[in-house]
Design a protein around this motif. Structure first.
Motif, PDB file in Angstrom:
ATOM      1  N   TYR A 262      14.004  46.937  38.044  1.00  0.00           N
ATOM      2  CA  TYR A 262      12.740  46.438  37.477  1.00  0.00           C
ATOM      3  C   TYR A 262      12.892  44.936  37.334  1.00  0.00           C
ATOM      4  N   LEU A 263      12.243  44.190  38.246  1.00  0.00           N
ATOM      5  CA  LEU A 263      12.377  42.736  38.271  1.00  0.00           C
ATOM      6  C   LEU A 263      11.041  42.114  37.880  1.00  0.00           C
ATOM      7  N   ALA A 264      11.008  41.533  36.682  1.00  0.00           N
ATOM      8  CA  ALA A 264       9.769  40.969  36.137  1.00  0.00           C
ATOM      9  C   ALA A 264       9.880  39.444  36.094  1.00  0.00           C
ATOM     10  N   ASN A 265       9.277  38.798  37.064  1.00  0.00           N
ATOM     11  CA  ASN A 265       9.336  37.328  37.100  1.00  0.00           C
ATOM     12  C   ASN A 265       8.642  36.723  35.883  1.00  0.00           C
ATOM     13  N   SER A 266       9.191  35.625  35.386  1.00  0.00           N
ATOM     14  CA  SER A 266       8.634  34.969  34.198  1.00  0.00           C
ATOM     15  C   SER A 266       7.393  34.147  34.499  1.00  0.00           C
ATOM     16  N   MET A 267       7.135  33.892  35.743  1.00  0.00           N
ATOM     17  CA  MET A 267       5.983  33.095  36.150  1.00  0.00           C
ATOM     18  C   MET A 267       5.138  33.890  37.146  1.00  0.00           C
ATOM     19  N   PRO A 268       3.886  33.423  37.391  1.00  0.00           N
ATOM     20  CA  PRO A 268       3.314  32.108  37.106  1.00  0.00           C
ATOM     21  C   PRO A 268       2.742  31.887  35.706  1.00  0.00           C
ATOM     22  N   HIS A 269       3.192  32.642  34.705  1.00  0.00           N
ATOM     23  CA  HIS A 269       2.876  32.278  33.313  1.00  0.00           C
ATOM     24  C   HIS A 269       3.316  30.834  33.093  1.00  0.00           C
ATOM     25  N   THR A 270       2.532  30.087  32.328  1.00  0.00           N
ATOM     26  CA  THR A 270       2.886  28.702  32.046  1.00  0.00           C
ATOM     27  C   THR A 270       3.861  28.616  30.867  1.00  0.00           C
ATOM     28  N   PRO A 271       4.706  27.570  30.837  1.00  0.00           N
ATOM     29  CA  PRO A 271       4.775  26.422  31.736  1.00  0.00           C
ATOM     30  C   PRO A 271       5.345  26.798  33.103  1.00  0.00           C
TER      31      PRO A 271
ATOM     32  N   GLU B 120      22.517  31.345  27.798  1.00  0.00           N
ATOM     33  CA  GLU B 120      22.086  29.991  28.151  1.00  0.00           C
ATOM     34  C   GLU B 120      20.887  29.619  27.297  1.00  0.00           C
ATOM     35  N   PHE B 121      20.953  28.435  26.671  1.00  0.00           N
ATOM     36  CA  PHE B 121      19.823  27.971  25.878  1.00  0.00           C
ATOM     37  C   PHE B 121      19.707  26.456  25.923  1.00  0.00           C
ATOM     38  N   PRO B 122      18.480  25.954  26.182  1.00  0.00           N
ATOM     39  CA  PRO B 122      17.351  26.713  26.701  1.00  0.00           C
ATOM     40  C   PRO B 122      17.559  27.077  28.170  1.00  0.00           C
ATOM     41  N   ALA B 123      16.942  28.143  28.595  1.00  0.00           N
ATOM     42  CA  ALA B 123      17.073  28.585  29.985  1.00  0.00           C
ATOM     43  C   ALA B 123      16.557  27.507  30.928  1.00  0.00           C
ATOM     44  N   ASP B 124      17.285  27.274  32.011  1.00  0.00           N
ATOM     45  CA  ASP B 124      16.840  26.352  33.052  1.00  0.00           C
ATOM     46  C   ASP B 124      15.809  27.087  33.894  1.00  0.00           C
ATOM     47  N   GLN B 125      14.536  26.826  33.607  1.00  0.00           N
ATOM     48  CA  GLN B 125      13.477  27.590  34.269  1.00  0.00           C
ATOM     49  C   GLN B 125      13.189  27.105  35.685  1.00  0.00           C
TER      50      GLN B 125
ATOM     51  N   SER C 279       7.799  35.689  26.686  1.00  0.00           N
ATOM     52  CA  SER C 279       7.123  34.700  27.527  1.00  0.00           C
ATOM     53  C   SER C 279       7.871  33.375  27.545  1.00  0.00           C
ATOM     54  N   ASN C 280       7.751  32.685  28.675  1.00  0.00           N
ATOM     55  CA  ASN C 280       8.532  31.463  28.867  1.00  0.00           C
ATOM     56  C   ASN C 280       7.974  30.257  28.113  1.00  0.00           C
TER      57      ASN C 280
END
Length: 462
Positions: A240-249, A207-212, A151-152
């Motif tokens: 299989y493309l799993a978007n990181s959002m709309p999980h917060t932040p 990359e750290f931290p990822a540019d979200q 999770s982001n």
């Protein structure tokens, strides 16, 4: 290498199916914490999703589509394996730096099933099934991986391997990481690194931290490149493309930030919609759109306690982390031109767990023999076969609730939103056909139905 036992009977059954074995390309787009109403085609009054709405006009929209858990890791494990998560050792959510945990490699994923019949496979985006090497996508049937491993809103993993030339941002370096892990901790995670997550390629952080703020576009870029490479090579592909959002932040790029009438949450959904459109357009440009199955759905209901940064599950009750409809009934659209009727809707119960056996049947792939599949082949539903009904007599919401037909029984009710919390009188029974919001307990009117469902739930929990 993983040893996979395959079910020969499944191969024989597939060979004699109505549809002879084909090898359509397959794209699954899975969003994180997107609510049931958060698409135009599901009734959102203030979020514009023209590309997903077009997908619905060209495919089938499901009204009663369920995930097997109301939280991230367990839901994803079920989708990829076709099994209830409790049956494969993934009861809830995995966290970095809290033990050596993940989806055990002996469990067979959709990617492994499809690789057995010649598919190229790629995972893009949120994984959340273990961040140690043996649990990563590259050891679960995927040829390659690009994304954030959990999770982001989490933290860097202490045992993470960093690539040569890893891009460190926001003043980060190895010393900063060491200092953070030596400082104050939250159950093993460095408090100062909250929401700072790694972007990985295969098994290394790049990359750290990822540019979200750019991650949604970059996920689509990666998927588009994989599609191009697969088509050029002449290979059927599974993306299989799993978007990181709309999980917060929540993060949106400058092109979308501040543009939606629904605030930042709407900005995020509209950016996901735009990039979904880019993938759909790319399939068409390459001439493979009619040979590609596209699935668009969410991993669980909206995180309502986040307020304006959470989604909407109306007309369902509650959301993420609950066994009410808002926690596990999700939007779902499936398109396969020429096979799935355009502009159709299905009100029969279907599950993310159905994807593995259905795709196996379509492609002639063998089903894994060593795991307790709960998913069923839903091709009759997808093709709108006359009289087709759900293949599921029961669907279990963890160990606390069960649906059968229009009836839903709760052994215990858990609430997360204080404003809508009510005095629980569980066990409860609801008729979803008349009461989709689960507001009228009719257990005293139908004790025999409640008893049947209670017994089924008890048997499932053994």
């Amino acid at each position: 290498m993983k040893h996979i036992m395959l079910n020969g009977l499944a191969v024989a059954a597939a060979a004699t199916a109505v549809f002879a074995a084909e090898q359509p390309n397959i794209v699954i787009i899975l969003n994180d914490d997107q609510g049931y109403q958060d698409l135009g085609c599901y009734g959102s009054p203030d979020i514009k999703t023209p590309n997903v709405d077009r997908l619905a006009r060209e495919g089938m929209r499901f009204t009663d589509f369920y995930v097997a858990s109301c939280v991230c890791s367990a839901s994803r494990a079920a989708l990829l394996t076709g099994c209830y998560p409790s049956k494969i050792g993934v009861p809830g959510v995995f966290f970095p730096n809290r033990g050596h945990k993940g989806l055990a490699p002996e469990h067979v994923t959709i990617a492994e099933v499809l690789k057995g019949v010649g598919y190229s496979t790629k995972a893009v985006g949120k994984w959340h099934l273990g961040d140690h090497v043996e649990f990563l996508p590259t050891n679960q049937g995927f040829d390659s991986y690009y994304g954030i491993p959990y999770s982001n809103d989490m933290y860097p993993a202490k045992e993470m391997k960093y690539a040569d030339g890893c891009l460190f941002r926001e003043g980060m370096d190895f010393k900063a990481l060491d200092d953070a892990f030596a400082g104050k901790s939250n159950n093993g995670n460095p408090r100062s690194m909250k929401d700072k997550v790694p972007l990985m390629r295969n098994e290394e952080c790049i990359e750290f931290p990822a540019d979200q703020s750019t991650i949604t576009r970059r996920y689509a870029d990666e998927g588009i490149q994989f599609i191009s490479e697969s088509v050029k090579a002449g290979n059927p592909f599974f993306l299989y493309l799993a978007n990181s959002m709309p999980h917060t932040p929540l993060f949106a790029s400058p092109d979308f930030k501040g543009k939606s009438a629904r605030g930042l949450y709407g900005d995020v959904i509209e950016e996901i919609d735009h990039n979904t459109g880019r993938i759909l357009n790319h399939l068409k440009q390459l001439g493979v759109d009619k040979d590609t199955i596209v699935v668009f759905t969410s991993d669980n209901g909206p995180w309502l306690v986040k307020g304006a940064h959470g989604g909407c599950a109306l007309p369902l009750f509650e959301g993420k982390m609950t066994r009410f409809e808002g926690g596990q009934r999700v939007p779902a659209i499936i398109r396969w031109p020429g096979k799935v009727p355009a502009g159709s809707a299905c009100s029969e119960m279907a599950l993310t767990m159905d994807l593995l056996p259905t795709l196996a049947q379509v492609t002639g792939a063998a089903l894994p023999a060593q795991q307790p599949l709960a998913g069923k082949n839903i091709m009759d539903l997808l093709t709108a076969k006359k009289g087709a009904k759900t293949p599921h007599e029961y669907f279990f919401f963890g160990d606390l609730a069960v649906r059968s037909g229009d009836w839903k029984y709760h052994k215990k009710e858990i609430f997360k939103v204080k404003d809508t919390k009510r005095e629980s009188k569980a066990p409860t029974l609801y008729n979803l056909a008349d009461d989709i919001g689960e507001s009228k307990n009719v257990i005293n009117d139908h004790p025999e139905i409640a008893e049947r469902l209670a017994q089924a739930l008890e048997a499932h929990n053994r």
